[in-house]
Design an enzyme around this catalytic site. Sequence first.
Site, PDB file in Angstrom:
ATOM      1  N   GLU A 165      30.248 -38.493 -28.509  1.00 37.28           N
ATOM      2  CA  GLU A 165      30.451 -37.772 -29.649  1.00 37.28           C
ATOM      3  C   GLU A 165      29.243 -37.762 -30.399  1.00 37.28           C
ATOM      4  OE1 GLU A 165      34.260 -38.715 -31.477  1.00 37.28           O
ATOM      5  OE2 GLU A 165      35.383 -37.287 -29.961  1.00 37.28           O
ATOM      6  N   GLU A 359      37.810 -35.855 -22.960  1.00 36.09           N
ATOM      7  CA  GLU A 359      38.742 -36.252 -23.861  1.00 36.09           C
ATOM      8  C   GLU A 359      39.675 -35.394 -24.190  1.00 36.09           C
ATOM      9  OE1 GLU A 359      37.728 -38.900 -27.221  1.00 36.09           O
ATOM     10  OE2 GLU A 359      36.024 -39.982 -26.157  1.00 36.09           O
TER      11      GLU A 359
HETATM   12  C1  BGP Z   1      37.364 -39.560 -30.170  1.00 33.09           C
HETATM   13  C2  BGP Z   1      36.923 -41.001 -29.576  1.00 33.09           C
HETATM   14  C3  BGP Z   1      37.838 -42.027 -29.051  1.00 33.09           C
HETATM   15  C4  BGP Z   1      39.137 -42.047 -29.378  1.00 33.09           C
HETATM   16  C5  BGP Z   1      39.579 -40.630 -29.794  1.00 33.09           C
HETATM   17  C6  BGP Z   1      41.027 -40.712 -30.286  1.00 33.09           C
HETATM   18  O1  BGP Z   1      36.834 -39.245 -31.339  1.00 33.09           O
HETATM   19  O2  BGP Z   1      35.631 -40.785 -28.986  1.00 33.09           O
HETATM   20  O3  BGP Z   1      37.250 -43.238 -28.950  1.00 33.09           O
HETATM   21  O4  BGP Z   1      39.408 -42.902 -29.998  1.00 33.09           O
HETATM   22  O5  BGP Z   1      38.893 -40.084 -30.573  1.00 33.09           O
HETATM   23  O6  BGP Z   1      40.973 -40.876 -31.644  1.00 33.09           O
HETATM   24  P1  BGP Z   1      41.746 -42.276 -32.419  1.00 33.09           P
HETATM   25  O7  BGP Z   1      41.522 -43.409 -31.392  1.00 33.09           O
HETATM   26  O8  BGP Z   1      41.137 -42.415 -33.721  1.00 33.09           O
HETATM   27  O9  BGP Z   1      43.179 -41.548 -32.505  1.00 33.09           O
END
Ligand code: BGP
Length: 461
Positions: A165, A359
Amino acid sequence: MTTFPKDFLWSASTAATQIEGGWNADGKGESIWDTLVHDGTGKIAHGENADISIDFYHRWREDVALMKQMGLKAYRFSISWARVLPEGIGKVNEAGIRFYQDFCDELLKNGIQPLVTLYHWDLPTALYRQGGWKNPVSPDWFAEYAEVVSKALAGRVGYWLTFNEVDSVIRHPFTTAGIIPSRVPEDKMLETCYQALHHQLVASAMVVKDCHEIIPGSKVGCMLTKLTTYARTCAPDDELATQAKNLENLFYADVHVWGEYPRLILKMFERKGIHVEMLPEDAATLKAGCVDFVSCSYYMTMTESVDPNAERTPGNTVLGVKNPYLPSTDWGWQIDPKGLRYSLIELYDRYRKPLMVVENGMGAKDVVEADGSIHDPYRVEYFRQHISEMGKAIDEGVEMWGYTTWAPIDLISASTNQMSKRYGFIYVDQDDMGNGTLARSRKDSFYWYKKVIASNGEDLD
Ligand code: BGP
């Protein structure tokens, strides 16, 4: 029904700090994630930290066996920079290298292709103390680290991502770039973030080029938080505000794909009085390091309105206008499977590069029944709809290499540090305060994803 490509990479994804633990094991150095918790520089929303995480560092063989049972074709994970180079540069920690080599060997032995993210936000503390990504030398630090890793994993890893990201510096400067907002004058904050981002973009291009040389035939991609934004109304002012958001979101991938800053972004810098220091050689570096594929995380879409009273809702490190047509998760993130199709078509049409979703997932509270089973139909439904929409995008002509869920296993949330915000197909017995046995068990969704993979996406029931 979609026919997914024959070698489609059905995958799942994690990040080092959110799973590994072993924060000081076998010669690992500290990262800013460790510093954030230990010296209170950053704040932590809940009790959980990265000291143990889900103890993957000690349990990875058991976890790979579960991934194999699920039938994963690929697994995306990140390398902890400070585990490999405790000071960020200089002395290599052989035990850290061996850990990732053994781990990749185990994946390959089980028919799972490793997909490596080089930087998922855990800047070594030693480099943070030297200014981190604000330091103009930072691209060289990153290139040194990436060279060590790519040489160590050559022959094992064919797919690479430089920065997770990459757009996130602007939204959460501390976690992603070690910039502490309270220590930067408010009117210099944006400039500081864009400067750090510039160093990351240059670093990324350097590593794309190096990786191609060190591992001929390797595929190196960029990774963007796909925050597709819709206009709340068709009023021209809403449309213009929306367009600006979307251009900003795409700009990070633009630089990776085309090797140069878009003119509109340079003009935006000028208008806002943002001066980003660029070295004369940076232009050539960016041009020489264009990516082979584009990847993104996709959790939800955003909505934009110029109306200051428009109702807001939280998303992935953003606060946006609420879309009245979409349901939300328990954490307020709006669920929009069709937005995934929209985003993939947009990205492919713009870049004409193969895509990977690296993701996609839903943070939800799970309940363990008396007999130990975990029924998570909401998660299955989320994935069913997103995979189905991805299939439609493929039918419409989008070229896709793979799909990587977040995550194969419950892990610590990046934004809230909670365990109770669960993403996995595999349940981990641990609560928000770090209590629990860390035992793993399979949720209903585990068996569902297994079936999806085995049928190459044909059986989504
Ligand atoms: C993305 C990140 C991840 C992950 C995901 C879910 O932005 O790359 O590392 O954590 O989001 O977010 P969160 O864990 O804050 O729910």
